[in-house]
Design an enzyme around this catalytic site. Structure first.
Site, mmCIF file in Angstrom:
data_model
loop_
_atom_site.group_PDB
_atom_site.id
_atom_site.type_symbol
_atom_site.label_atom_id
_atom_site.label_comp_id
_atom_site.label_asym_id
_atom_site.label_seq_id
_atom_site.Cartn_x
_atom_site.Cartn_y
_atom_site.Cartn_z
ATOM 1 N N PRO A 112 0.871 -1.282 0.177
ATOM 2 C CA PRO A 112 0.080 0.126 0.016
ATOM 3 C C PRO A 112 0.828 1.262 -0.116
ATOM 4 C CG PRO A 112 -0.758 -1.589 1.465
ATOM 5 C CD PRO A 112 0.438 -2.196 0.905
ATOM 6 N N ARG A 113 0.725 2.122 -0.850
ATOM 7 C CA ARG A 113 1.433 3.238 -1.206
ATOM 8 C C ARG A 113 1.595 4.280 0.151
ATOM 9 N NH1 ARG A 113 3.156 6.267 -5.624
ATOM 10 N NH2 ARG A 113 3.399 8.373 -4.962
ATOM 11 N N LEU A 117 4.562 1.191 5.459
ATOM 12 C CA LEU A 117 5.070 -0.060 5.268
ATOM 13 C C LEU A 117 6.369 -0.222 4.524
ATOM 14 C CD1 LEU A 117 1.453 -1.428 4.709
ATOM 15 C CD2 LEU A 117 2.978 -2.144 6.639
ATOM 16 N N SER A 118 7.030 0.913 4.403
ATOM 17 C CA SER A 118 8.149 0.882 3.526
ATOM 18 C C SER A 118 8.396 0.529 2.197
ATOM 19 C CB SER A 118 9.187 0.109 4.100
ATOM 20 O OG SER A 118 9.601 0.681 5.267
ATOM 21 N N GLY A 119 7.145 1.171 1.392
ATOM 22 C CA GLY A 119 6.879 0.672 0.034
ATOM 23 C C GLY A 119 8.262 1.185 -0.821
ATOM 24 N N SER A 121 11.219 1.929 -0.018
ATOM 25 C CA SER A 121 12.645 1.353 0.061
ATOM 26 C C SER A 121 12.621 -0.142 -0.453
ATOM 27 C CB SER A 121 13.037 1.281 1.651
ATOM 28 O OG SER A 121 12.420 0.835 2.462
ATOM 29 N N ALA A 122 11.187 -0.757 -0.452
ATOM 30 C CA ALA A 122 11.209 -1.933 -0.983
ATOM 31 C C ALA A 122 11.593 -1.905 -2.511
ATOM 32 C CB ALA A 122 9.649 -2.747 -0.861
ATOM 33 N N ASP A 165 14.004 0.245 8.010
ATOM 34 C CA ASP A 165 13.173 -0.163 6.944
ATOM 35 C C ASP A 165 14.086 -1.065 5.947
ATOM 36 O OD1 ASP A 165 11.677 1.978 8.069
ATOM 37 O OD2 ASP A 165 11.814 3.046 6.056
HETATM 38 N N1 LIG Z 1 3.807 2.126 -4.207
HETATM 39 C C1 LIG Z 1 4.605 2.966 -4.847
HETATM 40 N N2 LIG Z 1 4.660 3.059 -6.113
HETATM 41 C C2 LIG Z 1 5.520 4.209 -6.637
HETATM 42 N N3 LIG Z 1 6.291 4.892 -6.009
HETATM 43 C C3 LIG Z 1 6.205 4.876 -4.570
HETATM 44 C C4 LIG Z 1 5.264 3.774 -4.031
HETATM 45 N N4 LIG Z 1 5.382 4.166 -2.713
HETATM 46 C C5 LIG Z 1 6.420 5.192 -2.344
HETATM 47 N N5 LIG Z 1 6.767 5.756 -3.530
HETATM 48 C C6 LIG Z 1 7.803 6.525 -3.699
HETATM 49 O O1 LIG Z 1 8.567 6.782 -2.998
HETATM 50 C C7 LIG Z 1 8.402 8.275 -2.271
HETATM 51 C C8 LIG Z 1 8.478 8.035 -0.536
HETATM 52 O O2 LIG Z 1 7.431 7.166 -0.205
HETATM 53 P P1 LIG Z 1 7.186 7.000 1.525
HETATM 54 O O3 LIG Z 1 6.610 8.288 1.844
HETATM 55 O O4 LIG Z 1 8.459 6.797 2.116
HETATM 56 O O5 LIG Z 1 6.246 5.945 1.641
HETATM 57 P P2 LIG Z 1 6.333 4.258 2.192
HETATM 58 O O6 LIG Z 1 5.843 4.578 3.551
HETATM 59 O O7 LIG Z 1 5.615 3.446 1.432
HETATM 60 O O8 LIG Z 1 7.771 3.967 2.175
HETATM 61 C C9 LIG Z 1 7.188 8.329 -2.995
HETATM 62 O O9 LIG Z 1 7.108 9.946 -2.833
HETATM 63 C C10 LIG Z 1 7.194 7.924 -4.203
HETATM 64 O O10 LIG Z 1 8.145 8.576 -4.942
HETATM 65 O O1 LIG Z 2 8.465 6.949 11.567
HETATM 66 C C1 LIG Z 2 8.719 5.770 11.446
HETATM 67 O O2 LIG Z 2 8.382 5.018 12.365
HETATM 68 C C2 LIG Z 2 9.343 5.460 10.241
HETATM 69 O O3 LIG Z 2 9.276 6.298 9.091
HETATM 70 C C3 LIG Z 2 9.904 6.243 7.945
HETATM 71 O O4 LIG Z 2 9.159 4.832 7.284
HETATM 72 P P1 LIG Z 2 7.994 4.783 6.046
HETATM 73 O O5 LIG Z 2 7.790 3.363 5.687
HETATM 74 O O6 LIG Z 2 8.254 5.691 4.939
HETATM 75 O O7 LIG Z 2 6.716 5.525 6.962
HETATM 76 C C4 LIG Z 2 11.333 6.000 8.048
HETATM 77 O O8 LIG Z 2 11.897 5.525 6.846
HETATM 78 C C5 LIG Z 2 11.599 5.093 9.037
HETATM 79 O O9 LIG Z 2 13.099 5.162 9.588
HETATM 80 C C6 LIG Z 2 10.948 5.432 10.451
HETATM 81 O O10 LIG Z 2 11.288 4.501 11.430
HETATM 82 MG MG LIG Z 3 9.402 5.050 2.852
#
Ligand SMILES: Nc1ncnc2c1ncn2[C@@H]1O[C@H](COP(=O)(O)OP(=O)(O)O)[C@@H](O)[C@H]1O
Ligand SMILES: O=C(O)[C@H]1O[C@H](OP(=O)(O)O)[C@H](O)[C@@H](O)[C@@H]1O
Ligand SMILES: [Mg+2]
Length: 346
Positions: A112-113, A117-119, A121-122, A165
């Protein structure tokens, strides 16, 4: 030859967000959701936009605005480009020779974007694994360096994030992490201890379509921490301590203490970040879980929460009903595979 790698979502279980502040955390990878990156050899170097996540064609002006308001301007293309850049920089710095065969990178994800859930960095983690294999240099980039390389890719883009993450995604399974200042300053890495995922009780994920930008969420607290704000400084120290105590509680299988630590983790975050930053729906998810006596906290910076029902099956049933009433999705978390074998003595 086509190369494909997957990285899973991650759940910050205790201690987050102190990972960005020389703290300690317990986190695990969750195979409920994954991002997959594919690399194919090609004449030129191509980064393929994802048809859904990197839209450039819209039905109308209104649809374009709705998309931007809900999910921002960016998708995954910038993450893939940044991964290529930091990969090359790492190889140059470590005198790792690279061949000149070009490739096409594409990605898909069902994480989920922007749901904490670290979408993001995945996608970077899976892309890095593809590049390491394509260039045949997997043995030259130490496993403990990889989370830092992945983080650097996001820092390149101005995304405020921490290491936890990336550690959970590179190591897999359950990991205890100590972001000791001296270790970080001397090696660039924390001290990562894979743990036995069998120590974990059944945990539940609750989420809703509710994207939050982790960079934006973190920016004010980061600034306050840098300025030496007493509340943020002491709050982060206290949050880090929860991971230490949580690890001990897990080893003793003391789930009452574990529940208290989870709740305390959220309360401290709430105190530091404030309700306006955390968001109404995110707070409602935690309060919904707590209304049935479950322990609950954010998995990341917002969008999803992790819940634990210490009283067992009946409580899970109540939690399910409470979530259904609010329109939140509830599912049991599945811990992802460990890529680095856990030290069973820790
Ligand atoms: N599901 C996704 N598909 C494409 N790009 C994504 C997605 N999730 C995150 N990103 C990219 O990563 C950036 C940072 O997302 P972030 O706020 O860290 O979300 P997450 O909590 O899912 O890691 C976004 O601005 C976007 O550019
Ligand atoms: O606030 C947090 O717990 C985490 O937030 C970020 O992760 P995200 O999945 O993008 O919300 C951050 O990258 C982490 O280091 C923090 O622990
Ligand atoms: Mg992130």
């Amino acid at each position: 030859m086509t190369i494909q790698h997957t990285a899973y979502a991650r759940v910050g279980l205790l201690g987050n967000p102190s990972d960005g502040y020389f703290g300690k955390t317990l986190a695990f990878s969750a195979s409920n959701f994954a991002a997959t990156v594919t690399l194919e050899p090609s004449e030129s170097l191509v980064i393929l936009p994802h048809p859904v996540h990197d839209p450039s064609k819209f039905a109308s002006l209104q649809q374009l605005v709705e998309r931007v308001e809900c999910e921002g301007y960016y998708g995954g293309v910038r993450l893939l480009m940044a991964t290529c850049k930091v990969f090359r920089a790492y190889c140059a710095a470590h005198k790792i020779a690279l061949h000149h065969n070009n490739f096409t990178l594409s990605y898909d994800t069902n994480i989920p974007r922007q749901a904490g859930l670290s979408g993001s960095s995945a996608i970077v983690c899976a892309a890095l694994s593809c590049l390491l294999e394509h260039f045949g240099v997997g043995d030259s980039m130490k496993v403990e360096d990889r989370p830092r390389v992945i983080l650097t890719a996001e820092e390149e883009l101005g995304i405020t994030a921490g290491l936890q993450d990336r550690v959970a995604q590179v190591y897999g399974g359950l990991v205890y992490m100590d972001f000791d200042r001296d270790a970080l300053q001397s090696t660039g890495n924390g001290i990562y201890t894979p743990m036995d995922p069998g120590l974990l009780p059944t945990l539940y994920l609750i989420y809703a379509r509710n994207p939050s930008d982790s960079g934006k969420v973190h920016s004010t607290v980061r600034r306050r921490w840098l300025e030496g704000d007493e509340l943020v400084r002491s709050g982060m120290t206290e949050i880090a301590e929860l991971a230490v105590r949580g690890r001990a509680a897990l080893l003793k299988q003391d789930f009452n203490t574990f529940s208290e630590l989870m709740n305390h983790n959220f309360d401290l975050r709430r105190c530091m970040f404030g309700d306006a930053t955390l968001g109404k729906m995110n707070i409602d998810m935690v309060e919904t879980a707590r209304s049935v006596g479950a322990a609950c906290k954010f998995t990341g910076s917002g969008g999803a929460v992790v819940a634990f029902c210490p009283e067992g099956f009946q409580q899970v049933r109540h939690l399910k009903e409470a979530c259904e009433k609010k329109g939140f999705i509830l599912e049991p978390l599945i811990v992802g595979p460990s890529f680095v074998p856990p030290d069973l003595s820790c």
